[in-house]
Design an enzyme around this catalytic site. Sequence first.
Site, short mmCIF file in Angstrom:
data_model
loop_
_atom_site.label_atom_id
_atom_site.label_comp_id
_atom_site.label_asym_id
_atom_site.label_seq_id
_atom_site.Cartn_x
_atom_site.Cartn_y
_atom_site.Cartn_z
N ASP A 60 -3.95 -2.03 11.33
CA ASP A 60 -3.27 -2.62 10.18
C ASP A 60 -3.10 -4.11 10.44
OD1 ASP A 60 -0.88 -3.63 8.63
OD2 ASP A 60 -1.00 -1.61 7.80
N ARG A 94 0.85 -1.19 0.00
CA ARG A 94 0.00 0.00 0.00
C ARG A 94 0.88 1.24 0.00
NH1 ARG A 94 -4.84 2.36 3.67
NH2 ARG A 94 -3.65 3.93 4.75
N ASP A 112 0.56 -5.50 10.26
CA ASP A 112 1.38 -5.11 11.41
C ASP A 112 0.97 -5.90 12.66
OD1 ASP A 112 2.66 -3.31 9.80
OD2 ASP A 112 1.83 -1.51 10.75
N THR A 130 -0.80 7.75 -1.51
CA THR A 130 -1.94 7.72 -2.44
C THR A 130 -3.01 6.71 -2.03
OG1 THR A 130 -0.96 5.99 -3.84
CG2 THR A 130 -0.36 8.29 -4.31
#
Length: 211
Positions: free
Chosen positions: A198, A102, A201, A106
């Site tokens: 996330d 990712r 993570d 953006t």
Amino acid sequence: MEITVVDHPLAQSRLTILRDERTNNAGFRAALADLGAMLIYEASRDLPVEEFDVKTPITVADGHRLEDPPIIVPVIRAGLGMIDPALSMIPDAQVGFIGLARNEETHEPVPYLEALPEDLSGRNVFLVDPMLATGGSLLHALKLLVARGADNITAVCIISAQAGVDALENSGLPVRLVTTVVDPNLNEDAYIVPGLGDAGDRLYGPRNIDL
């Protein structure tokens, strides 16, 4: 687009563990494995089966097995956390891989790996990724699968955002969705709200490799 929301109490209890910020990496992996297996179980409900005779210690019974086990395709890296639970449910499934990072500026997917069978025509494909946020990564992966002939794809996601669900519905691609919950919003960083943070993570620790 067909959407299946798995709201079983055991699924919801594992989802709560995943959402909890106090859950460490080991606890997160364990809960994700449990919930991933539940979603694969539900995603497989209508797969075609073949019957055969099986001899029990007493007599002969009707046996059943999948006619054509699906191909499991994780979107890595977070999707790797769903491979073991998927294979625990369907041990004879094939596995392909799609690697997408990712771009944090953006929020767009950055492809870096594609390891798939050349021809997916007529095959059931389970595309697994814990998070469906904007839908950008999943749509990119879906287009790769469709380009190889896939026309029967099930996206299996732990948590989905409404924006991602809408993106899938509006894409016109041959996909159905199996998920535990559809969360309402995305924040300014395109993370699902309330979400679980996330997933990569929380599975493996912070990523320290720039792609």
